[in-house]
Design an enzyme around this catalytic site. Sequence first.
Site, PDB file in Angstrom:
ATOM      1  N   ARG A   5       3.851   0.471  -6.467  1.00 16.11           N
ATOM      2  CA  ARG A   5       3.916  -0.458  -5.339  1.00 16.11           C
ATOM      3  C   ARG A   5       2.843  -1.539  -5.448  1.00 16.11           C
ATOM      4  O   ARG A   5       2.896  -2.526  -4.726  1.00 16.11           O
ATOM      5  CB  ARG A   5       3.752   0.309  -4.024  1.00 16.11           C
ATOM      6  CG  ARG A   5       4.909   1.248  -3.743  1.00 16.11           C
ATOM      7  CD  ARG A   5       4.576   2.192  -2.633  1.00 16.11           C
ATOM      8  NE  ARG A   5       4.511   1.545  -1.341  1.00 16.11           N
ATOM      9  CZ  ARG A   5       5.492   1.529  -0.458  1.00 16.11           C
ATOM     10  NH1 ARG A   5       6.612   2.142  -0.737  1.00 16.11           N
ATOM     11  NH2 ARG A   5       5.362   0.927   0.696  1.00 16.11           N
ATOM     12  N   LYS A  57       5.187  -3.969  -4.932  1.00 18.86           N
ATOM     13  CA  LYS A  57       6.625  -3.725  -5.062  1.00 18.86           C
ATOM     14  C   LYS A  57       7.385  -4.150  -3.811  1.00 18.86           C
ATOM     15  O   LYS A  57       8.384  -4.835  -3.890  1.00 18.86           O
ATOM     16  CB  LYS A  57       6.880  -2.240  -5.360  1.00 18.86           C
ATOM     17  CG  LYS A  57       8.347  -1.887  -5.548  1.00 18.86           C
ATOM     18  CD  LYS A  57       8.950  -2.599  -6.762  1.00 18.86           C
ATOM     19  CE  LYS A  57      10.430  -2.375  -6.915  1.00 18.86           C
ATOM     20  NZ  LYS A  57      11.039  -3.349  -7.830  1.00 18.86           N
ATOM     21  N   CYS A  67       0.838  -1.203   0.000  1.00 19.33           N
ATOM     22  CA  CYS A  67       0.000   0.000   0.000  1.00 19.33           C
ATOM     23  C   CYS A  67       0.873   1.253   0.000  1.00 19.33           C
ATOM     24  O   CYS A  67       2.008   1.232   0.459  1.00 19.33           O
ATOM     25  CB  CYS A  67      -0.867   0.035   1.243  1.00 19.33           C
ATOM     26  SG  CYS A  67      -1.753  -1.472   1.561  1.00 19.33           S
ATOM     27  N   LYS A 101      10.559 -14.090 -13.408  1.00 18.83           N
ATOM     28  CA  LYS A 101      10.191 -12.927 -14.231  1.00 18.83           C
ATOM     29  C   LYS A 101       9.074 -13.299 -15.194  1.00 18.83           C
ATOM     30  O   LYS A 101       8.118 -12.551 -15.373  1.00 18.83           O
ATOM     31  CB  LYS A 101      11.377 -12.407 -15.061  1.00 18.83           C
ATOM     32  CG  LYS A 101      12.432 -11.642 -14.339  1.00 18.83           C
ATOM     33  CD  LYS A 101      12.058 -10.204 -14.023  1.00 18.83           C
ATOM     34  CE  LYS A 101      11.529 -10.085 -12.629  1.00 18.83           C
ATOM     35  NZ  LYS A 101      12.475 -10.101 -11.546  1.00 18.83           N
ATOM     36  N   ASN A 129      -0.936   1.577   6.560  1.00 10.67           N
ATOM     37  CA  ASN A 129      -0.258   0.408   5.968  1.00 10.67           C
ATOM     38  C   ASN A 129       0.109  -0.522   7.112  1.00 10.67           C
ATOM     39  O   ASN A 129       0.489  -0.052   8.186  1.00 10.67           O
ATOM     40  CB  ASN A 129       1.044   0.805   5.264  1.00 10.67           C
ATOM     41  CG  ASN A 129       0.795   1.534   3.959  1.00 10.67           C
ATOM     42  OD1 ASN A 129      -0.346   1.645   3.513  1.00 10.67           O
ATOM     43  ND2 ASN A 129       1.862   2.029   3.359  1.00 10.67           N
ATOM     44  N   GLY A 130       0.056  -1.818   6.850  1.00 14.67           N
ATOM     45  CA  GLY A 130       0.421  -2.777   7.893  1.00 14.67           C
ATOM     46  C   GLY A 130      -0.812  -3.536   8.355  1.00 14.67           C
ATOM     47  O   GLY A 130      -1.877  -3.459   7.735  1.00 14.67           O
ATOM     48  N   GLU A 145      15.578 -16.969 -11.681  1.00 13.64           N
ATOM     49  CA  GLU A 145      15.159 -15.586 -11.894  1.00 13.64           C
ATOM     50  C   GLU A 145      14.379 -15.454 -13.211  1.00 13.64           C
ATOM     51  O   GLU A 145      13.370 -14.743 -13.270  1.00 13.64           O
ATOM     52  CB  GLU A 145      16.383 -14.665 -11.872  1.00 13.64           C
ATOM     53  CG  GLU A 145      16.108 -13.209 -12.125  1.00 13.64           C
ATOM     54  CD  GLU A 145      15.146 -12.557 -11.132  1.00 13.64           C
ATOM     55  OE1 GLU A 145      14.826 -13.158 -10.098  1.00 13.64           O
ATOM     56  OE2 GLU A 145      14.689 -11.439 -11.432  1.00 13.64           O
ATOM     57  N   HIS A 187      15.191 -36.470 -12.725  1.00 11.68           N
ATOM     58  CA  HIS A 187      14.638 -37.019 -11.475  1.00 11.68           C
ATOM     59  C   HIS A 187      13.134 -36.772 -11.370  1.00 11.68           C
ATOM     60  O   HIS A 187      12.556 -36.891 -10.298  1.00 11.68           O
ATOM     61  CB  HIS A 187      15.371 -36.419 -10.275  1.00 11.68           C
ATOM     62  CG  HIS A 187      16.822 -36.785 -10.245  1.00 11.68           C
ATOM     63  ND1 HIS A 187      17.269 -38.055  -9.987  1.00 11.68           N
ATOM     64  CD2 HIS A 187      17.931 -36.056 -10.493  1.00 11.68           C
ATOM     65  CE1 HIS A 187      18.588 -38.093 -10.057  1.00 11.68           C
ATOM     66  NE2 HIS A 187      19.012 -36.881 -10.369  1.00 11.68           N
ATOM     67  N   TRP A 203      -3.596  -2.276  -1.072  1.00 17.14           N
ATOM     68  CA  TRP A 203      -3.375  -3.630  -1.570  1.00 17.14           C
ATOM     69  C   TRP A 203      -4.005  -4.531  -0.510  1.00 17.14           C
ATOM     70  O   TRP A 203      -3.504  -4.617   0.609  1.00 17.14           O
ATOM     71  CB  TRP A 203      -1.878  -3.876  -1.704  1.00 17.14           C
ATOM     72  CG  TRP A 203      -1.490  -5.135  -2.398  1.00 17.14           C
ATOM     73  CD1 TRP A 203      -1.392  -5.334  -3.744  1.00 17.14           C
ATOM     74  CD2 TRP A 203      -1.112  -6.370  -1.789  1.00 17.14           C
ATOM     75  NE1 TRP A 203      -0.975  -6.613  -4.006  1.00 17.14           N
ATOM     76  CE2 TRP A 203      -0.794  -7.276  -2.836  1.00 17.14           C
ATOM     77  CE3 TRP A 203      -1.007  -6.827  -0.469  1.00 17.14           C
ATOM     78  CZ2 TRP A 203      -0.393  -8.584  -2.601  1.00 17.14           C
ATOM     79  CZ3 TRP A 203      -0.610  -8.138  -0.240  1.00 17.14           C
ATOM     80  CH2 TRP A 203      -0.306  -9.002  -1.298  1.00 17.14           C
ATOM     81  N   GLU A 208       5.707 -13.808 -13.235  1.00 20.51           N
ATOM     82  CA  GLU A 208       5.090 -12.633 -12.601  1.00 20.51           C
ATOM     83  C   GLU A 208       4.602 -11.615 -13.627  1.00 20.51           C
ATOM     84  O   GLU A 208       3.646 -10.893 -13.387  1.00 20.51           O
ATOM     85  CB  GLU A 208       6.011 -11.989 -11.553  1.00 20.51           C
ATOM     86  CG  GLU A 208       7.196 -11.245 -12.054  1.00 20.51           C
ATOM     87  CD  GLU A 208       8.021 -10.615 -10.918  1.00 20.51           C
ATOM     88  OE1 GLU A 208       7.467 -10.171  -9.921  1.00 20.51           O
ATOM     89  OE2 GLU A 208       9.265 -10.583 -11.060  1.00 20.51           O
TER      90      GLU A 208
HETATM   91  O1  M6R Z   1      12.640  -5.489  -1.878  1.00 20.40           O
HETATM   92  P1  M6R Z   1      13.092  -6.907  -1.817  1.00 20.40           P
HETATM   93  O2  M6R Z   1      14.304  -7.147  -2.643  1.00 20.40           O
HETATM   94  O3  M6R Z   1      13.253  -7.424  -0.431  1.00 20.40           O
HETATM   95  O4  M6R Z   1      11.910  -7.724  -2.478  1.00 20.40           O
HETATM   96  C1  M6R Z   1      11.923  -9.122  -2.513  1.00 20.40           C
HETATM   97  C2  M6R Z   1      10.855  -9.645  -3.434  1.00 20.40           C
HETATM   98  O5  M6R Z   1       9.586  -9.267  -2.976  1.00 20.40           O
HETATM   99  C3  M6R Z   1      11.028  -9.149  -4.870  1.00 20.40           C
HETATM  100  O6  M6R Z   1      12.289  -9.453  -5.366  1.00 20.40           O
HETATM  101  C4  M6R Z   1       9.966  -9.790  -5.779  1.00 20.40           C
HETATM  102  O7  M6R Z   1      10.207 -11.157  -5.892  1.00 20.40           O
HETATM  103  C5  M6R Z   1       9.910  -9.107  -7.140  1.00 20.40           C
HETATM  104  N1  M6R Z   1       8.544  -9.052  -7.579  1.00 20.40           N
HETATM  105  C6  M6R Z   1      10.659  -9.829  -8.182  1.00 20.40           C
HETATM  106  O8  M6R Z   1      10.554  -9.240  -9.432  1.00 20.40           O
END
Ligand code: M6R
Length: 636
Positions: free
Chosen positions: A27, A631, A2, A518, A101-102, A514, A537, A75, A521
């Site tokens: 975010r 984010k 948020c 990517k 937030n929280g 990674e 396996h 969010w 997501e």
């Molecule tokens: O801010 P951070 O690096 O701690 O965030 C960790 C993950 O939330 C972040 O890398 C997330 O996986 C991204 N969406 C990846 O693109």
Amino acid sequence: MCGIIGYCGRRPAVPLVIEGLSRLEYRGYDSSGIAYLQARRLELVRAEGKLAMLENKLAERSSSLATIGIGHTRWATHGLPVERNAHPHRSQNDALAIVHNGIIENYQELKDVLSSEGYVFSSDTDTEVLANLISFELDSLLVERFGQGAEFSKKVEEYIEKSNQNSSIFIEIMEEAFSNALKKAHGAYAVVLLSPMIPQNIFAARLAAPLLLGIGVGEFFVASDVPAFLPYTKDVVFLEDKEIAILSDSSYEVKSLETGHVVKKEIHHIPWDIQGAAKDGHKHFMLKEIMEQPKVLRDCLAGRVQDGKIVLPELDGIAVPTRIRILACGTSYNAGLWSQHYLESLAQIPVTVEIASEFRYRKPLLSTGELILVISQSGETADTLGALRLCKERGHTVLGLCNVLGSSLAREADATLYTQAGPEISVASTKAMLSQMVLLLLLSSYWGQRKNLYDDNAVKTRETILQGLISLPAVLDDLLPALRKKANELARKYAFAHSFFYLGRGLAYALALEGALKLKELSYIHAEAYASGEMKHGPIALIEPDFPTFVVAFDDEHFPKVRSGILEVQSRQGKVIALVQENCHVECEDMWYLPETSLPEFLALPAMQLFSYEMADYLGKDVDQPRNLAKSVTVE
Ligand code: M6R
């Protein structure tokens, strides 16, 4: 997650708050809202969906007189992403509105108490409970000061009139009510309050959720993240846990929630410019952030390599560790996993890499003197911070690797290496990972240097690595346009796929993880990464013509084995995209060659980022704000 923005000044507040919210859109959010005081009336407008929906609603109202306001992008955590759950939430008696937030963990107990006092709730949120709790405390204090029947709810007009005449008493009362309520709330909060009773002021407080003040001239901001007010000021005060801030258009004051004493705060000057937080002519932030990676490499290396030596003064007070535990989430975890190879070979230090959310919820055994290396772009990821705190409680030294200046991680770690990648706006992390890799490589070489290790056991020597790093920005500058073109072609060809395998071995395994992260997501295509040796396996059972495999491999000792793995996939009619260096000889459906360099990972990473970017764009997905994602994940 948020986003919060509050403004207190002399300019029209509503457009500033909306602009701030739009800068926090990255975010991730599902609804938004704003509260402002117009002729001392508390006005509140909220909308489901994108910010444009809120702006449409605001267009029907007049808000030009408002010079104080708060806004929020939500969010969903408690309750559906619908308008009634959107922030701000007002107290039942209209005494105040808050954004938050929280998570208030004991919200149900508090709600039960308030319900028994006659409060009725119109949302499913913990935030509305907090708003009513503050208002309950406020009413109690008013009764105490002014006698029975003095509740705000009963005498709104009279109180507004009184507070006009004697504002300091009402600021005092509100401060006490705010503090009393927050002391009863358990969990995490960054909360900002607006009330017609204190029409010149905004109150803010934080506990385990980021909140900072923007210090302007004749105006003050409060926000969950710097970009919200970056066009107006770069001077920032970071609030610490259990601190309350009181803003007006001419001053700000920070106090301890526990003692009520004033806390002297340092003002930090943020080195970002607004350009860094703008798309710069690119279609998406993600594309801009991928394409600016040569600059990120340069910025990240600046001043850190001198006369063939690595210079990291941040580590002066930290002994070379005998063991390292890396803790991180998502992309940052992948960077950590990749670095294990270098830390072990260049620095000869045993390394364990763990997902922070798993680590913190067991009873981990740590060796005496084990250094904790915590990696996070935002420095606000709740699980990563939770893991950091657990290690600190046990007396371990924590080294942070982080991109956001003054973030919780940076403030709580014993020392912090900043990745200097500039603001990363796209939800999908790209340039941050590249900068983390640079720093981790420097760190590995630096500890090798401090241990006076010669490179006998290292796959690559320190000298090769430093030369490789220094030449990388120019190599990548030249290569990026071609990578983008190829990524675009491949994305069009493979957009039919519902699932992908990503395979890698050795240094390439973390990159495969990674790449898969990517792709899923951004394009919502299912993608799974495996260490190539694991295929036989089990996973290979899934291979068929419509299930492509993306292999990433380098010209190293692993390649012969990777080639065998490719052949196994091909003999089951699986199509393979092979992202390899020029000297890797293999025949696949799609060959994607990278030039020979000593550090091919730094070329493969942008290639994979571009493939996912082009795929998502081609499929018409929301590239910068993928569905359901935020984010920085500030909830556990
Ligand atoms: O801010 P951070 O690096 O701690 O965030 C960790 C993950 O939330 C972040 O890398 C997330 O996986 C991204 N969406 C990846 O693109």
